[in-house]
Design an enzyme around this catalytic site. Sequence first.
Site, PDB file in Angstrom:
ATOM      1  N   PHE A  54       0.830  -1.205   0.000  1.00 26.48           N
ATOM      2  CA  PHE A  54       0.000   0.000   0.000  1.00 26.48           C
ATOM      3  C   PHE A  54       0.861   1.248   0.000  1.00 26.48           C
ATOM      4  O   PHE A  54       2.082   1.174   0.090  1.00 26.48           O
ATOM      5  CB  PHE A  54      -0.976  -0.029   1.188  1.00 26.48           C
ATOM      6  CG  PHE A  54      -0.331   0.091   2.547  1.00 26.48           C
ATOM      7  CD1 PHE A  54      -0.212   1.328   3.160  1.00 26.48           C
ATOM      8  CD2 PHE A  54       0.139  -1.033   3.211  1.00 26.48           C
ATOM      9  CE1 PHE A  54       0.365   1.448   4.416  1.00 26.48           C
ATOM     10  CE2 PHE A  54       0.723  -0.926   4.476  1.00 26.48           C
ATOM     11  CZ  PHE A  54       0.833   0.327   5.078  1.00 26.48           C
ATOM     12  N   SER A 173       9.894  -2.121   1.572  1.00 26.07           N
ATOM     13  CA  SER A 173       8.576  -2.328   0.981  1.00 26.07           C
ATOM     14  C   SER A 173       7.480  -1.916   1.962  1.00 26.07           C
ATOM     15  O   SER A 173       7.552  -2.238   3.149  1.00 26.07           O
ATOM     16  CB  SER A 173       8.455  -3.812   0.634  1.00 26.07           C
ATOM     17  OG  SER A 173       7.114  -4.194   0.606  1.00 26.07           O
ATOM     18  N   LYS A 174       6.471  -1.214   1.440  1.00 23.80           N
ATOM     19  CA  LYS A 174       5.302  -0.944   2.276  1.00 23.80           C
ATOM     20  C   LYS A 174       4.351  -2.126   2.108  1.00 23.80           C
ATOM     21  O   LYS A 174       3.277  -2.019   1.511  1.00 23.80           O
ATOM     22  CB  LYS A 174       4.621   0.370   1.854  1.00 23.80           C
ATOM     23  CG  LYS A 174       5.157   1.565   2.624  1.00 23.80           C
ATOM     24  CD  LYS A 174       4.426   2.847   2.323  1.00 23.80           C
ATOM     25  CE  LYS A 174       3.214   3.075   3.195  1.00 23.80           C
ATOM     26  NZ  LYS A 174       3.486   3.387   4.602  1.00 23.80           N
ATOM     27  N   ALA A 175       4.794  -3.271   2.613  1.00 22.66           N
ATOM     28  CA  ALA A 175       3.988  -4.488   2.515  1.00 22.66           C
ATOM     29  C   ALA A 175       3.055  -4.551   3.709  1.00 22.66           C
ATOM     30  O   ALA A 175       3.446  -4.208   4.828  1.00 22.66           O
ATOM     31  CB  ALA A 175       4.904  -5.703   2.514  1.00 22.66           C
ATOM     32  N   TYR A 179       3.511  -4.322   8.677  1.00 17.95           N
ATOM     33  CA  TYR A 179       2.955  -3.382   9.649  1.00 17.95           C
ATOM     34  C   TYR A 179       2.527  -4.028  10.953  1.00 17.95           C
ATOM     35  O   TYR A 179       2.156  -3.337  11.906  1.00 17.95           O
ATOM     36  CB  TYR A 179       1.869  -2.518   8.989  1.00 17.95           C
ATOM     37  CG  TYR A 179       2.583  -1.457   8.177  1.00 17.95           C
ATOM     38  CD1 TYR A 179       2.871  -0.221   8.718  1.00 17.95           C
ATOM     39  CD2 TYR A 179       3.104  -1.757   6.923  1.00 17.95           C
ATOM     40  CE1 TYR A 179       3.617   0.711   8.020  1.00 17.95           C
ATOM     41  CE2 TYR A 179       3.853  -0.835   6.213  1.00 17.95           C
ATOM     42  CZ  TYR A 179       4.102   0.394   6.773  1.00 17.95           C
ATOM     43  OH  TYR A 179       4.871   1.316   6.099  1.00 17.95           O
TER      44      TYR A 179
END
Length: 321
Positions: A54, A173-175, A179
């Site tokens: 995202f 990475s904004k995986a 989060y």
Amino acid sequence: MLRLVRAIFTNQRSAKMAQPGEKVWIDGELVDWNSPEAKIHLVTATLHYGRGVFEGIRFYAAKNKKAIFRLADHVGRLFASASLENLKIPYTEVGLQDAIIQTVAANNFDAGYIRPLIFVGSGELGLRAKNGIVHAAILVVPWGAYHGEDALRKGIRLMTSSFVRTQNMLPKSKACGNYILSYRALDEARARDFDDALLLDECGLVAEASTSNIFIVKGGKLITPPLSSPILAGITRDTIITVARDYGRKAYEREISPRKLRRADECFLCGTAAEITPVREIDGLIFGPGTTGEITGYLQWAYREIVSGRNSRYNHWLTYV
Ligand code: PMP
């Protein structure tokens, strides 16, 4: 989808949390926030395994329009995250930029936060499932100061986390799955009455906060951990380095030990959501004035000028809608 969205936007800290936008974009179409098309099936791989990526982008009121800040860079990072996670986004970068512009235009507020989400849809259960379809969705919500307006003036209290950022988690990475670490670290800090968590790397050096990068100021120079650290390559971090250098201030990407951090003159966090948030205390230790430092305050002002379209030097970072 609605529940997923609510979960994302209600579990975060800010008191002025997002009200849902009116329209969301999903797989090429603008649909109502509450419509069945904006919901997902239970057999969605992203929900089970965290496989998805995202972005977080802000748009601001500027020159009586809306201006999306560094759109191309955010979409570029979304594609880079997808490539790190071996996900093929079924759109081009320009196509997705256009979809973001359309979604911002379709929602009736002047400033807010944009959340493009690439997720793997219904198929079979299990990591070996082959038929997961890659979907793209874009949500837009109004969103004020991430840590609250007061924090922008007075600063926040950080706690060194017991959670560690590692290279194993593909930190560039904004995986979605990454989060979990941010959530746990933030939970831990909030349970001890701090505002945010500071994560170190495996060598015990400063990495970043739960969802923002960190800078210190020492002797008038800006210092932030290098991209070789297990940190996200923040676009706000890059903005600050670029602007500082453009205006003749020294900005270094260097390792920061906790000892160096404690001896800093000023410290601040930066990120799309957090913008530039001063840190007034770490683990109970108060910095200098115990409030926003002089250089931090100047950068906050400069950032506001840029995102509001009042500094023409950086107009290329704004996409007007
Ligand atoms: N680190 C992490 C882990 C984040 O989630 C974010 C927010 N995207 C940042 C740093 C700051 O990145 P940016 O300035 O691009 O928002």
